[in-house]
Design a protein around this motif. Structure first.
Motif, PDB file in Angstrom:
ATOM      1  N   GLN A   1       0.833  -1.204   0.000  1.00  0.00           N
ATOM      2  CA  GLN A   1       0.000   0.000   0.000  1.00  0.00           C
ATOM      3  C   GLN A   1       0.871   1.258   0.000  1.00  0.00           C
ATOM      4  OE1 GLN A   1      -2.407   0.591   3.538  1.00  0.00           O
ATOM      5  NE2 GLN A   1      -4.175   0.931   2.217  1.00  0.00           N
TER       6      GLN A   1
ATOM      7  N   LEU B   1      -3.429   4.679   0.154  1.00  0.00           N
ATOM      8  CA  LEU B   1      -4.484   4.373  -0.803  1.00  0.00           C
ATOM      9  C   LEU B   1      -5.217   3.178  -0.381  1.00  0.00           C
ATOM     10  CD1 LEU B   1      -2.896   5.074  -4.269  1.00  0.00           C
ATOM     11  CD2 LEU B   1      -4.247   6.547  -2.855  1.00  0.00           C
TER      12      LEU B   1
ATOM     13  N   SER C   1      -5.213   7.515  -7.358  1.00  0.00           N
ATOM     14  CA  SER C   1      -5.557   6.188  -7.881  1.00  0.00           C
ATOM     15  C   SER C   1      -5.753   6.219  -9.389  1.00  0.00           C
ATOM     16  CB  SER C   1      -6.820   5.648  -7.214  1.00  0.00           C
ATOM     17  OG  SER C   1      -6.563   5.344  -5.867  1.00  0.00           O
ATOM     18  N   SER C   2      -6.388   7.279  -9.891  1.00  0.00           N
ATOM     19  CA  SER C   2      -6.612   7.360 -11.340  1.00  0.00           C
ATOM     20  C   SER C   2      -5.290   7.455 -12.094  1.00  0.00           C
ATOM     21  CB  SER C   2      -7.539   8.521 -11.686  1.00  0.00           C
ATOM     22  OG  SER C   2      -6.907   9.754 -11.502  1.00  0.00           O
TER      23      SER C   2
ATOM     24  N   LEU D   1      -2.354   6.278 -11.005  1.00  0.00           N
ATOM     25  CA  LEU D   1      -1.680   4.997 -10.857  1.00  0.00           C
ATOM     26  C   LEU D   1      -2.341   3.919 -11.715  1.00  0.00           C
ATOM     27  CD1 LEU D   1      -0.939   4.988  -7.016  1.00  0.00           C
ATOM     28  CD2 LEU D   1       0.585   5.636  -8.895  1.00  0.00           C
ATOM     29  N   ASP D   2      -3.674   3.933 -11.806  1.00  0.00           N
ATOM     30  CA  ASP D   2      -4.394   2.956 -12.630  1.00  0.00           C
ATOM     31  C   ASP D   2      -4.029   3.080 -14.108  1.00  0.00           C
ATOM     32  OD1 ASP D   2      -5.644   1.971 -10.378  1.00  0.00           O
ATOM     33  OD2 ASP D   2      -7.567   2.987 -10.769  1.00  0.00           O
TER      34      ASP D   2
ATOM     35  N   ARG E   1      -7.243  10.666  -2.754  1.00  0.00           N
ATOM     36  CA  ARG E   1      -7.105   9.222  -3.015  1.00  0.00           C
ATOM     37  C   ARG E   1      -7.623   8.871  -4.407  1.00  0.00           C
ATOM     38  NH1 ARG E   1      -9.015   7.123   2.841  1.00  0.00           N
ATOM     39  NH2 ARG E   1      -6.937   6.933   3.752  1.00  0.00           N
ATOM     40  N   ALA E   2      -8.778   9.414  -4.772  1.00  0.00           N
ATOM     41  CA  ALA E   2      -9.360   9.124  -6.084  1.00  0.00           C
ATOM     42  C   ALA E   2      -8.452   9.631  -7.207  1.00  0.00           C
ATOM     43  CB  ALA E   2     -10.746   9.742  -6.192  1.00  0.00           C
TER      44      ALA E   2
END
Length: 92
Positions: free
Chosen positions: A11, A92, A61-62, A64-65, A57-58
């Motif tokens: 994480q 995250l 995450s976007s 990193l995704d 976080r969102a």
């Protein structure tokens, strides 16, 4: 350094610099100073920080995704005289 993630197992952890101020209407406003486009208003500092944690976080995450680097602002944007600085570590 706030611009570099650290890892805790699988994480990733990140450090966000948050500035909080009271606007002309008396409501609290907060913004993340080291990641663009994250601002909110709320009735309390707790509300501000909770909303910014969720949004940050969102956003991270976007990136990193999509295997994109997180566009950290280093050094963070300058703090205005009427703002209070908070450091927000988050996982995250």
């Amino acid at each position: 350094m706030t611009s570099l993630p650290t890892t805790s197992g699988d994480q990733p952890a990140f450090g966000c610099v948050v500035y909080i101020r009271r606007n002309e209407a008396g409501r609290l406003c907060g913004r993340v100073a080291n990641l663009d486009g994250l601002e909110t208003e709320g009735a309390s500092e707790r509300d501000i920080l909770a909303a910014l944690v969720k949004a940050t976080r969102a956003k991270i995450s976007s990136y990193l995704d999509e295997d994109q680097p997180v566009p950290w602002i280093d050094p963070p944007k300058a703090k205005a005289d009427d703002e209070t600085k908070r450091f927000l570590p988050l996982h995250l």
